[in-house]
Design an enzyme around this catalytic site. Structure first.
Site, short mmCIF file in Angstrom:
data_model
loop_
_atom_site.label_atom_id
_atom_site.label_comp_id
_atom_site.label_asym_id
_atom_site.label_seq_id
_atom_site.Cartn_x
_atom_site.Cartn_y
_atom_site.Cartn_z
N HIS A 35 0.84 -1.20 0.00
CA HIS A 35 0.00 0.00 0.00
C HIS A 35 0.88 1.26 0.00
O HIS A 35 0.61 2.22 -0.74
CB HIS A 35 -0.89 0.05 1.26
CG HIS A 35 -1.95 -1.00 1.33
ND1 HIS A 35 -2.12 -1.82 2.43
CD2 HIS A 35 -2.93 -1.36 0.45
CE1 HIS A 35 -3.14 -2.63 2.23
NE2 HIS A 35 -3.65 -2.38 1.03
N LYS A 59 -17.38 -7.19 6.40
CA LYS A 59 -16.14 -7.96 6.62
C LYS A 59 -15.89 -8.07 8.12
O LYS A 59 -16.35 -7.25 8.89
CB LYS A 59 -14.97 -7.22 5.96
CG LYS A 59 -14.98 -7.28 4.44
CD LYS A 59 -13.66 -6.81 3.86
CE LYS A 59 -13.66 -6.86 2.34
NZ LYS A 59 -12.42 -6.35 1.76
N ARG A 112 -1.82 -5.76 -8.62
CA ARG A 112 -0.70 -6.66 -8.36
C ARG A 112 -0.53 -7.68 -9.46
O ARG A 112 0.56 -8.00 -9.88
CB ARG A 112 -0.91 -7.40 -7.02
CG ARG A 112 -0.69 -6.53 -5.83
CD ARG A 112 -1.33 -7.10 -4.61
NE ARG A 112 -2.79 -7.03 -4.71
CZ ARG A 112 -3.62 -7.26 -3.72
NH1 ARG A 112 -3.16 -7.62 -2.55
NH2 ARG A 112 -4.91 -7.14 -3.89
N SER A 150 -2.99 -7.83 2.57
CA SER A 150 -3.28 -7.77 4.02
C SER A 150 -3.73 -9.14 4.50
O SER A 150 -3.34 -9.60 5.57
CB SER A 150 -4.37 -6.74 4.31
OG SER A 150 -3.99 -5.47 3.85
P1 ADP Z 1 -9.77 -3.61 -0.71
O1 ADP Z 1 -10.51 -4.41 0.31
O2 ADP Z 1 -10.52 -2.39 -1.18
O3 ADP Z 1 -9.17 -4.40 -1.85
P2 ADP Z 1 -7.09 -3.39 0.29
O4 ADP Z 1 -6.66 -2.67 1.53
O5 ADP Z 1 -6.88 -4.86 0.27
O6 ADP Z 1 -8.58 -2.97 0.12
O7 ADP Z 1 -6.38 -2.77 -0.97
C1 ADP Z 1 -6.55 -1.42 -1.33
C2 ADP Z 1 -5.92 -1.19 -2.70
O8 ADP Z 1 -4.52 -1.42 -2.62
C3 ADP Z 1 -6.44 -2.12 -3.79
O9 ADP Z 1 -6.44 -1.39 -5.01
C4 ADP Z 1 -5.40 -3.20 -3.86
O10 ADP Z 1 -5.34 -3.80 -5.14
C5 ADP Z 1 -4.15 -2.39 -3.57
N1 ADP Z 1 -3.08 -3.21 -2.99
C6 ADP Z 1 -3.15 -4.03 -1.94
N2 ADP Z 1 -1.96 -4.64 -1.70
C7 ADP Z 1 -1.12 -4.15 -2.66
C8 ADP Z 1 0.25 -4.41 -2.98
N3 ADP Z 1 0.98 -5.28 -2.32
N4 ADP Z 1 0.80 -3.73 -4.01
C9 ADP Z 1 0.03 -2.88 -4.72
N5 ADP Z 1 -1.27 -2.61 -4.49
C10 ADP Z 1 -1.84 -3.23 -3.47
#
Ligand code: ADP
Length: 182
Positions: A35, A59, A112, A150
């Site tokens: 992130h 969730k 990703r 996450s």
């Molecule tokens: P959501 O539940 O909305 O997917 P996340 O917190 O999992 O929320 O992710 C928020 C954003 O960050 C999403 O666009 C996700 O694809 C991106 N993201 C999550 N992990 C990574 C990573 N390791 N590298 C790049 N982008 C990421």
């Protein structure tokens, strides 16, 4: 006069100030280095990024919205933001409505792998249909973090695996404390 089918009529801007503001929405349960990498990349394009924690009662998160916001605040100090302002917020309801309320013209999302793209494309097109003035900007993850989520970080950590280098140290400390509480 005939209009060429290729003529593109952009929707009027959300705000008419030269300030370029984006929303980076997500669960951030918890924030990972992936992130933070996306935020740093977004800083090259925008003057301000609002990192917005989605309040999703559906969730069952590890951390409360308040805790997730605190972890973001703690972690953002380590991001190379240049002159880009970083703001942490949370919201519920329609994302594009929130974006317009905050005067943001773009939504930043991280991609990703191709598997992310399918869902993200659907969301982006639905959001555009709801609010054509807000563009979605996809940013590619750094290779080093392209497998980091996450969800996986939590799973590995709960099983006693190492998440060193995948989340900021303060996040790892909070996870340790949370697991101790459980
Ligand atoms: P959501 O539940 O909305 O997917 P996340 O917190 O999992 O929320 O992710 C928020 C954003 O960050 C999403 O666009 C996700 O694809 C991106 N993201 C999550 N992990 C990574 C990573 N390791 N590298 C790049 N982008 C990421």
């Amino acid at each position: 006069m005939l209009t060429s089918p290729l003529t593109f009529h952009p929707a009027p801007p959300v705000n008419d100030t030269p300030m370029r503001r984006a929303i980076y929405p997500g669960s951030f349960d918890p924030v990972t280095n992936g992130h933070l990498d996306i935020i740093a990349r977004g800083c090259k394009l925008f003057d301000e990024i609002i990192i917005a924690v989605v309040v999703n009662p559906g969730k069952s998160p590890m951390f409360t919205v308040e805790e997730r916001r605190e972890m973001l605040e703690e972690s953002l100090a380590g991001v190379e933001a240049g002159s880009c302002g970083l703001v942490v917020d949370s919201f519920d309801g329609l994302l594009v409505r929130y974006a317009v309320e905050r005067g943001a013209e773009a939504i930043v999302r991280g991609i990703r792998a191709i598997s992310d793209y399918e869902y993200e494309l659907q969301m982006a097109l639905m959001n555009r249909r709801q609010e054509p003035r807000v563009e979605t900007v996809f940013m590619m993850a750094a290779e080093d973090y392209s497998y980091v989520s996450s969800r996986l970080v939590k799973e590995v950590f709960k099983l006693g695996g190492s998440i060193d280098g995948l989340v900021p140290p303060s996040v790892e400390a909070r996870m340790r404390a949370k697991l101790g509480d459980a």
